[in-house]
Design an enzyme around this catalytic site. Structure first.
Site, mmCIF file in Angstrom:
data_model
loop_
_atom_site.group_PDB
_atom_site.id
_atom_site.type_symbol
_atom_site.label_atom_id
_atom_site.label_comp_id
_atom_site.label_asym_id
_atom_site.label_seq_id
_atom_site.Cartn_x
_atom_site.Cartn_y
_atom_site.Cartn_z
ATOM 1 N N CYS A 1 -6.050 -11.680 4.884
ATOM 2 C CA CYS A 1 -6.112 -10.319 4.330
ATOM 3 C C CYS A 1 -7.542 -9.816 4.116
ATOM 4 C CB CYS A 1 -5.355 -10.248 3.010
ATOM 5 S SG CYS A 1 -3.606 -10.626 3.167
ATOM 6 N N HIS B 1 -0.242 -2.359 2.646
ATOM 7 C CA HIS B 1 -1.328 -3.306 2.934
ATOM 8 C C HIS B 1 -1.241 -3.752 4.387
ATOM 9 C CE1 HIS B 1 -3.881 -6.748 2.870
ATOM 10 N NE2 HIS B 1 -3.014 -7.639 2.427
ATOM 11 N N CYS C 1 -7.931 -10.982 -2.301
ATOM 12 C CA CYS C 1 -7.482 -12.354 -2.115
ATOM 13 C C CYS C 1 -6.971 -12.470 -0.685
ATOM 14 C CB CYS C 1 -6.390 -12.721 -3.116
ATOM 15 S SG CYS C 1 -4.934 -11.642 -3.080
#
Length: 400
Positions: free
Chosen positions: A90, A356, A386
């Site tokens: 990510c 996301h 994160c």
């Protein structure tokens, strides 16, 4: 040498499903349209750029093959512009921006574009699992559990209730809706078009502005089945202080699955002078690190402190913080550990509301912070995410 942000753009986020508005658009096409927009907005001679680095969290299939170089050529950039693909789950999009900035800082590059892309409707999450999840020896050694279990572990260990995480999620939706109503994203959004030039999407499609904590309270926990299927025992083995997992996360207080892309143009002062562009911010510093991989999602606080130490700054020196809303408990823990008030964190809403697109989010929220600093007249922003397998990245920018 200083590294400056000269421009940034992003696509709207489309629902990451076959019926989502961007499902027909490939990842390389999303990046292509953003590169074209950067060139047109800045009247840019693309030969002044050295490289384009694009992050993806699933760099396989049509998202593989050094997608960045394919997009550079597809957008008719100068063939001298290179291409590179990076992967830190990510954090990939933010890492791409940082890699451009690092080379500018080092004096080995004048300018480049860093960013990310993810078509979650076309390249399914988990397709690039690797040894981390699929090799039994590696997974056993690292006490592997899925991210949703990690989010519920945070809630259990830190004492966040279902009401706490739902209230946070509802506020994310409210802030995102307000930001769109006030036009806060207008300068960054590039509507995505189809092959004949018709607009497919010009707004973040995932939002549910009418969401309340009460409506979220009616949703069933998403990860209880995984926990009772065996992953709760792994969590307890790694954290013996956990008696029972508190399953509080669901689709409404976790990041949305979406398609999208974002890019940031970074260069030296000399590049800006040659291109006739004024810098909007400087990238002051950046940092990456690992954290405990079972709970997986706690790196943002520590990597924030690492970046602040690099810059000789403290938490009090940052005006706005942007932490990707992977799960509500991740942000609640971050604010508690660093003692940051909610009115300085994710002020425009976040991934719970807008989604996301894994590899793209870091670049997207970098632009969000810069636009908000300019809108409010504030000076410094910190962006952090994160990432899977216990990873985290952070970047500090300063408006000029």
């Amino acid at each position: 040498m200083e590294a400056y942000i000269y421009d940034h753009v992003r696509t709207p986020r489309g629902k990451g499903r076959p019926d989502g508005a961007l499902h027909e658009v490939t990842s390389v096409e999303m990046v292509t349209q953003l590169l074209e927009a950067v060139r047109e907005r800045s009247r840019l001679d693309t030969a002044l750029l050295d490289d384009v680095i694009i992050g993806t969290a699933q760099p396989v299939g049509e998202q593989g093959g050094v997608l960045a170089r394919a997009a550079v050529l597809n957008a008719d950039y100068a063939q001298s512009v290179g291409g590179q693909q990076v992967h830190r789950f990510c954090a990939s999009g933010l890492d791409a921006v940082n890699l451009i900035a690092a080379q500018v800082h080092a004096g080995v590059m004048e300018a480049g574009i860093g960013g990310g892309v993810e078509s979650m409707s076309r390249t399914v999450m988990g397709y690039d699992s690797g040894a981390w999840t699929s090799d039994p020896a590696v997974a056993y050694h690292n006490y592997y559990a899925p991210q949703g279990i990690g989010a519920d572990m945070i809630a259990t260990l830190d004492g966040f209730s279902r009401g706490d995480v739902d209230a946070y999620a509802a506020e994310s939706q409210r802030r995102a809706a307000q930001s769109w109503e006030e036009g806060r994203f207008a300068g960054a959004i590039v509507p995505v078009k189809d092959g004949i030039g018709e607009v497919l999407l010009d707004h973040d499609e995932h939002m549910r502005p009418g969401t309340t904590a009460e409506s979220l309270g009616r949703l069933k926990p998403a990860f209880e089945g995984m926990g009772k299927g065996g992953f709760a025992n792994i969590a307890k083995a790694r954290y013996p202080e956990i008696e029972e997992l508190n399953y509080v996360h669901h689709g409404g207080n976790s990041s949305g699955i979406v398609d999208g892309s974002g890019v940031v143009m970074v260069g030296s002062k000399a590049f800006g002078e040659r291109a006739g562009l004024k810098p909007r911010a400087r990238i002051r510093t950046y940092a990456s690190m690992g954290s405990e991989p079972t709970i997986m999602l706690t790196a943002p606080a520590d990597v924030t402190l690492k970046a602040l130490k690099n810059a000789g700054m403290s938490v009090a020196d940052i005006d706005l913080f942007e932490l990707n809303e992977a799960f509500a408990s991740v942000v609640l823990r971050y604010m508690r550990v660093l003692d940051i008030p909610h009115d300085k964190v994710n002020v425009c809403g976040g991934a719970i509301a807008m989604g996301h697109p894994l590899g793209a989010t870091g670049a997207m929220i970098t632009g969000t912070v810069l636009d908000e600093l300019e809108r409010t007249g504030k000076q410094t922003g910190l962006i952090t995410l994160c990432a899977a397998n216990g990873l985290g990245t952070a970047t500090i920018i300063e408006r000029v």
